[in-house]
Design a protein around this motif. Structure first.
Motif, PDB file in Angstrom:
ATOM      1  N   LEU A  38      -7.235   4.241   3.676  1.00  0.00           N
ATOM      2  CA  LEU A  38      -7.727   3.082   4.259  1.00  0.00           C
ATOM      3  C   LEU A  38      -8.017   3.325   5.881  1.00  0.00           C
ATOM      4  O   LEU A  38      -9.131   3.114   6.330  1.00  0.00           O
ATOM      5  CB  LEU A  38      -6.906   2.262   4.439  1.00  0.00           C
ATOM      6  N   LEU A  58       0.605  -1.007  -0.054  1.00  0.00           N
ATOM      7  CA  LEU A  58      -0.270  -0.013   0.005  1.00  0.00           C
ATOM      8  C   LEU A  58       0.821   1.307   0.058  1.00  0.00           C
ATOM      9  O   LEU A  58       1.994   1.259   0.767  1.00  0.00           O
ATOM     10  CB  LEU A  58      -0.817   0.040   1.201  1.00  0.00           C
ATOM     11  N   SER A  59       0.484   2.094  -0.681  1.00  0.00           N
ATOM     12  CA  SER A  59       1.245   3.386  -0.812  1.00  0.00           C
ATOM     13  C   SER A  59       0.859   4.248   0.524  1.00  0.00           C
ATOM     14  O   SER A  59      -0.063   3.904   1.011  1.00  0.00           O
ATOM     15  CB  SER A  59       0.938   4.356  -2.095  1.00  0.00           C
ATOM     16  N   ASN A 111      -7.892   0.080  -5.610  1.00  0.00           N
ATOM     17  CA  ASN A 111      -6.629  -0.418  -5.503  1.00  0.00           C
ATOM     18  C   ASN A 111      -6.403  -1.145  -4.351  1.00  0.00           C
ATOM     19  O   ASN A 111      -5.636  -1.916  -4.503  1.00  0.00           O
ATOM     20  CB  ASN A 111      -5.464   0.928  -5.713  1.00  0.00           C
ATOM     21  N   ILE A 112      -6.702  -0.462  -3.266  1.00  0.00           N
ATOM     22  CA  ILE A 112      -6.579  -0.959  -1.892  1.00  0.00           C
ATOM     23  C   ILE A 112      -7.469  -2.654  -1.810  1.00  0.00           C
ATOM     24  O   ILE A 112      -7.006  -3.476  -1.327  1.00  0.00           O
ATOM     25  CB  ILE A 112      -7.374  -0.229  -0.728  1.00  0.00           C
ATOM     26  N   HIS A 126      -8.268   5.107  -5.672  1.00  0.00           N
ATOM     27  CA  HIS A 126      -7.473   4.553  -4.586  1.00  0.00           C
ATOM     28  C   HIS A 126      -7.997   3.462  -3.578  1.00  0.00           C
ATOM     29  O   HIS A 126      -7.371   2.368  -3.448  1.00  0.00           O
ATOM     30  CB  HIS A 126      -7.040   5.666  -3.558  1.00  0.00           C
ATOM     31  N   ARG A 157      -0.467   7.291   0.463  1.00  0.00           N
ATOM     32  CA  ARG A 157      -1.757   7.891   0.351  1.00  0.00           C
ATOM     33  C   ARG A 157      -2.665   6.769   0.522  1.00  0.00           C
ATOM     34  O   ARG A 157      -4.047   7.228   1.260  1.00  0.00           O
ATOM     35  CB  ARG A 157      -1.992   8.539  -1.013  1.00  0.00           C
ATOM     36  N   GLU A 158      -2.677   5.508   0.086  1.00  0.00           N
ATOM     37  CA  GLU A 158      -3.586   4.261   0.136  1.00  0.00           C
ATOM     38  C   GLU A 158      -3.809   4.167   1.848  1.00  0.00           C
ATOM     39  O   GLU A 158      -4.924   3.649   1.905  1.00  0.00           O
ATOM     40  CB  GLU A 158      -3.246   3.214  -0.630  1.00  0.00           C
TER      41      GLU A 158
END
Length: 228
Positions: free
Chosen positions: A175, A167-168, A204-205, A201, A170-171
């Motif tokens: 979250l 996970l980035s 993507n998570i 996002h 930002r993600e």
């Protein structure tokens, strides 16, 4: 019908909330000779606990990401609360985090197979389970070995977050905001980004955590220590 060279273990309890996966598992079990009356599907841990005692289940297939928690809790219920050490329990899940896998096995799972496997591989896994074997998906075995070899270099918690989820920043930020109940609109306002960007996002998570809902993403993140 697929021959397993052994007597079928029944009744079977399947803890799985996805109707598509339920249909797939039913089709596979029927190939062994099970009939509809032998198989009970439940969608929640609460429902599984209720049905387990009613059925006196002899074989359990368990997903992990469920609407009311993690399937590991149900495994622990069988092994610890009921003190049933004999019943075969196989996890069939999309989660491939080494830490989650180890938790499931430590809780008492007899095997762990990934949902991404084709029907033949799932049939082979169930056949081995029915014959008394312990089933570990090859990919999972490899993940566990990587985890063991890396223990002296990286802490298990950090390894799980960095290597398994990726996970980035930002993600992870989004979250955490999702976990405290914020909607996509509320998150977009707090972070000064568009709602579309927030939703991207979140998708993507979902992909990185192998889940398909906010509830499952939160449960998974808590299980592997991404959020408290």
């Amino acid at each position: 019908m697929f021959s397993v060279d052994t007597e079928l273990i029944k009744p079977v309890l399947v803890l799985e909330d996805d109707p598509v996966v339920q249909d797939r598992m039913y089709s596979i079990l029927v190939q062994f000779g099970y009939v509809k009356e032998d198989i009970t599907f439940v969608q929640t841990i609460k429902g599984a606990i209720e049905q387990y005692s009613i059925l006196v289940a002899k074989l359990v297939l368990v997903d992990l990401g469920l609407p009311d928690g993690n399937g590991i809790d149900f495994i622990s219920y069988i092994r610890e609360d009921l003190q049933d050490s004999e019943i075969p329990i196989m996890v069939v899940s999309a989660w491939n985090s080494a830490e989650v896998i180890l938790k499931a096995l430590s809780a008492g799972a007899t095997g762990y197979v990934l949902k991404e496997r084709d029907d033949f591989e799932l049939i082979f896994a169930i056949r081995s389970l029915l014959r008394g074997g312990v089933i570990i998906d090859p990919f999972i075995a490899n993940q566990i070995l990587k985890n063991v070899h890396a223990e002296d270099v990286v802490k298990p918690e950090a390894q799980s977050c960095q290597l398994e989820t990726n996970l980035s920043a930002r993600e992870l930020e989004i979250l955490n905001l999702v976990a405290v109940g914020n909607s996509s609109r509320e998150i977009s306002e707090q972070l000064n980004i568009s709602k579309f960007t927030v939703d991207c996002h979140i998708k993507n998570i979902y992909h990185k955590l192998s889940v398909n809902s906010r509830t499952k993403a939160i449960n998974m993140a808590k299980t592997i220590g991404l959020i408290s």
